[in-house]
Design a protein around this motif. Structure first.
Motif, PDB file in Angstrom:
ATOM      1  N   ILE A 212      21.029  49.487  41.839  1.00 33.22           N
ATOM      2  CA  ILE A 212      20.603  50.390  40.768  1.00 33.22           C
ATOM      3  C   ILE A 212      19.457  49.725  40.024  1.00 33.22           C
ATOM      4  CG2 ILE A 212      21.298  51.550  38.625  1.00 33.22           C
ATOM      5  CD1 ILE A 212      24.195  51.400  39.743  1.00 33.22           C
ATOM      6  N   LEU A 213      18.366  50.450  39.845  1.00 31.83           N
ATOM      7  CA  LEU A 213      17.217  49.908  39.128  1.00 31.83           C
ATOM      8  C   LEU A 213      17.487  49.966  37.627  1.00 31.83           C
ATOM      9  CD1 LEU A 213      14.307  48.881  38.903  1.00 31.83           C
ATOM     10  CD2 LEU A 213      13.535  51.271  39.072  1.00 31.83           C
ATOM     11  N   SER A 214      17.450  48.819  36.971  1.00 33.73           N
ATOM     12  CA  SER A 214      17.565  48.771  35.516  1.00 33.73           C
ATOM     13  C   SER A 214      16.159  48.750  34.930  1.00 33.73           C
ATOM     14  CB  SER A 214      18.341  47.526  35.075  1.00 33.73           C
ATOM     15  OG  SER A 214      17.750  46.353  35.611  1.00 33.73           O
ATOM     16  N   MET A 215      15.952  49.488  33.826  1.00 31.67           N
ATOM     17  CA  MET A 215      14.595  49.704  33.326  1.00 31.67           C
ATOM     18  C   MET A 215      14.536  49.623  31.812  1.00 31.67           C
ATOM     19  SD  MET A 215      13.700  53.033  35.686  1.00 31.67           S
ATOM     20  CE  MET A 215      15.118  53.914  34.995  1.00 31.67           C
ATOM     21  N   HIS A 216      13.489  48.979  31.310  1.00 33.55           N
ATOM     22  CA  HIS A 216      13.212  48.946  29.877  1.00 33.55           C
ATOM     23  C   HIS A 216      12.291  50.120  29.571  1.00 33.55           C
ATOM     24  CE1 HIS A 216      11.603  46.592  26.157  1.00 33.55           C
ATOM     25  NE2 HIS A 216      12.630  47.369  25.856  1.00 33.55           N
ATOM     26  N   MET A 364       2.617  50.096  41.014  1.00 33.53           N
ATOM     27  CA  MET A 364       3.264  48.790  41.198  1.00 33.53           C
ATOM     28  C   MET A 364       2.493  47.702  40.446  1.00 33.53           C
ATOM     29  SD  MET A 364       5.902  49.139  43.393  1.00 33.53           S
ATOM     30  CE  MET A 364       6.062  47.735  44.475  1.00 33.53           C
ATOM     31  N   TYR A 365       1.169  47.748  40.521  1.00 31.91           N
ATOM     32  CA  TYR A 365       0.331  46.744  39.866  1.00 31.91           C
ATOM     33  C   TYR A 365       0.520  46.788  38.352  1.00 31.91           C
ATOM     34  CZ  TYR A 365      -3.878  44.017  38.737  1.00 31.91           C
ATOM     35  OH  TYR A 365      -4.745  43.072  38.254  1.00 31.91           O
ATOM     36  N   ASN A 407       9.837  46.255  43.434  1.00 32.86           N
ATOM     37  CA  ASN A 407      10.062  46.821  44.766  1.00 32.86           C
ATOM     38  C   ASN A 407      11.027  48.005  44.705  1.00 32.86           C
ATOM     39  OD1 ASN A 407       8.349  45.002  46.035  1.00 32.86           O
ATOM     40  ND2 ASN A 407       9.976  43.541  46.482  1.00 32.86           N
ATOM     41  N   MET A 408      12.046  47.875  43.864  1.00 31.36           N
ATOM     42  CA  MET A 408      12.987  48.990  43.710  1.00 31.36           C
ATOM     43  C   MET A 408      12.286  50.205  43.116  1.00 31.36           C
ATOM     44  SD  MET A 408      16.489  47.108  42.396  1.00 31.36           S
ATOM     45  CE  MET A 408      17.514  48.566  42.597  1.00 31.36           C
ATOM     46  N   LEU A 409      11.392  49.969  42.141  1.00 29.04           N
ATOM     47  CA  LEU A 409      10.650  51.088  41.545  1.00 29.04           C
ATOM     48  C   LEU A 409       9.768  51.754  42.587  1.00 29.04           C
ATOM     49  CD1 LEU A 409       9.880  52.692  38.973  1.00 29.04           C
ATOM     50  CD2 LEU A 409       7.980  51.099  38.692  1.00 29.04           C
TER      51      LEU A 409
END
Length: 527
Positions: A212-216, A364-365, A407-409
């Motif tokens: 699971i991608l955790s995100m701020h 990504m960048y 990478n997950m994003l």
């Protein structure tokens, strides 16, 4: 000390005569006032001050170096190691200290709105107002859930201070996470945000381990179910722009992205409130009422009205309130996969476009870059705008390698065909002190067009320095405001400043030499 011994010590503490379990908001407010930990404001909120520490203390944050996680953590300045023996000693000292307090306050709740991925929490506080804060920020256990999963326990004792000479810390203040013993120790600081961000750091380790991608980021959803994510560092407008009266809020700061969609990690909001006004941010302004907690906000002694424009204690004034205090909020805080992602930056150099469409490589960048600006005068020694980069828009809270999250994003963007935009909420027509800040009404119009799909088929032009794709038209925004070089009085001055910022992007990205050549070649500045 083994886990059984720790568990027994904790159980004894929780059964003590001084333990007050899961008090109501009203009970905690009474305790705060009786103990003179804070004052009541004119709206019914509690105002507390935090003394010397009015923000996080990153140099005092540690992760215990344990065998099960040692090879997974991205050790360094952000994730400093501390020995298990030092953690054990501090744990025992804190337990004994807390046993001697007149009263302790215990809150049981969760992190994670999606029940499949919830983390049970047990917050033990020396201060009643800290426990009230925890009740506002974390998810309440209204159903008195029974779970076999051992909770993560937070021991928070501001008046308990470490001795660096014997405790292995850098100062009297410490924030220490033990993943094996599922415990967070916080001492020597009254800043309540340490609790919130420590739990976020824990989730940033646990969620990716479960794919699971955790995100701020903040997140909201339209009335037709269209989801948008907003990434951005402090001062970029993340909380303001996600609190859209035409959409429902999912959450303002921390989220997970599973195979089912988006879920809020928290049960409340922790909004920066310097210069807050009802006119500009009505949802935040009106949420600061009974049950909410104001940190370091100046309050009139007679009227008890908050003066949000006054930075006497700090610029980092904060308001903590439950999601229940917001009118247009989705309950539970769960939604589908996003259709749009917005990266926010407040560019004080005045050279980034107000809005641009990003390719996957650019997304990504810029996610790995996490750029915004520090302004002159905001910190000692800063006399001109400075570029600042925070990996994944949240580097202080990432226990794993940054590329793991990136990478997950990228996979999520591909899988769900998400449109990604870079929105500059900073300056135009010149750098800070020369140009003007981009009007909020223009930014709102651009964000609305982005998340509603109005820019999907709009023609774009390529910025010559940054390689960004700039829409030639956005409804509600003058066309000549969209291309930054047209807003400067001198094209030469613009190009010089743009290339200056581009070189800082490239220098910062040197630490990601191991990412794919496509991201390095096609993601960043070209000038």
């Amino acid at each position: 000390m083994n886990i059984v011994e720790m568990t027994n010590e904790l159980a004894e503490l929780l059964k003590g005569d001084n333990a007050r379990h899961n008090l109501s908001v009203a009970q905690l407010v009474e305790k705060v006032l009786k103990r003179k930990e804070g004052i009541l404001t004119s709206t019914g909120a509690i105002r507390a001050t935090t003394g010397a520490y009015t923000g996080r203390s990153p140099q005092d944050k540690f992760i215990v170096k344990e065998s099960s996680i040692e090879n997974k953590i991205d050790w360094g300045i952000v994730n400093q190691p501390i020995l298990e023996a030092d953690f054990d000693k501090l744990y025992s000292k804190m337990i004994n200290y807390l046993k001697e307090r007149e009263e302790l306050y215990i809150f049981n709740g969760f992190a994670g709105a999606d029940k499949r991925y919830q983390l049970p929490l047990q917050v033990i506080n020396e201060y009643a107002w800290h426990n009230l804060f925890a009740q506002q920020l974390f998810i309440k256990d209204n159903e008195k859930s029974i779970t076999n999963e051992k909770p993560f326990t937070i021991l928070c004792a501001p008046h308990f201070k470490a001795d660096p000479a014997v405790d292995g810390t850098n100062s009297e203040t410490f924030i220490i996470i033990s993943f094996e013993k599922r415990t967070i120790l916080i001492g020597g600081t009254e800043y309540a945000g340490e609790m919130k961000k420590s739990v976020f750091s824990v989730m940033n380790f646990l969620l990716p381990e479960n794919n699971i991608l955790s995100m701020h980021c903040s997140a909201n959803v339209g009335f037709e179910g269209d989801v948008a994510l907003f990434f951005g560092l402090s001062g970029t407008g993340k909380t303001t722009l996600s609190a859209d009266p035409n959409r429902r809020l999912i959450g303002d700061d921390e989220h997970g992205w599973s195979t089912s969609g988006i879920f809020n990690i928290e049960g409340g909001c922790y909004a920066k409130c310097i210069n807050l006004s009802e006119e500009k941010e009505p949802q935040i302004f009106n949420a600061i009422r009974y049950g909410a907690v104001l940190e370091n906000v100046v309050v009139d002694n007679e009227t008890r009205e908050a003066d949000y424009d006054n930075s006497f204690f700090t610029e980092n004034t904060r308001a903590a309130y439950s999601l229940d205090a917001i009118d247009k909020v989705i309950t539970p805080s769960i939604a589908g996969h996003p259709q749009a992602i917005v990266f926010l930056t407040a560019d004080a150099f005045g050279v980034l476009p107000p809005i641009s469409k990003l390719t996957r490589e650019q997304a990504m960048y810029h996610f790995l870059s996490g750029y915004t600006s520090k302004l002159a005068g905001t910190e000692r020694g800063i006399t001109a705008p400075e570029a600042t980069f925070s990996t994944c828009f949240g580097s202080p809270f990432l226990p794993l390698q940054a590329t793991r999250y990136a990478n997950m994003l990228g996979q999520k963007i591909d899988e769900h065909e998400v449109q990604v935009f870079l929105v500059n909420t900073g300056w135009t027509g010149g750098e800070y002190g020369v140009g003007n800040r981009i009007k909020l009404q223009y930014t709102r119009a651009m964000v609305q067009a982005a998340i509603e799909g109005d820019l999907d088929h709009i023609e774009t032009v390529t910025d010559e320095v940054f390689g960004l794709n700039i829409p030639i038209h956005v409804p509600g925004v003058p066309d000549d405001k969209l291309q930054p070089h047209l807003t400067w009085s001198s094209k030469e001055a613009y190009e010089k400043k743009a290339k200056e910022l581009a070189s800082q992007f490239k220098k910062n990205f040197e630490k990601f030499a191991h990412v794919s050549p496509e991201i390095q070649q096609f993601g960043g500045p070209i000038g």
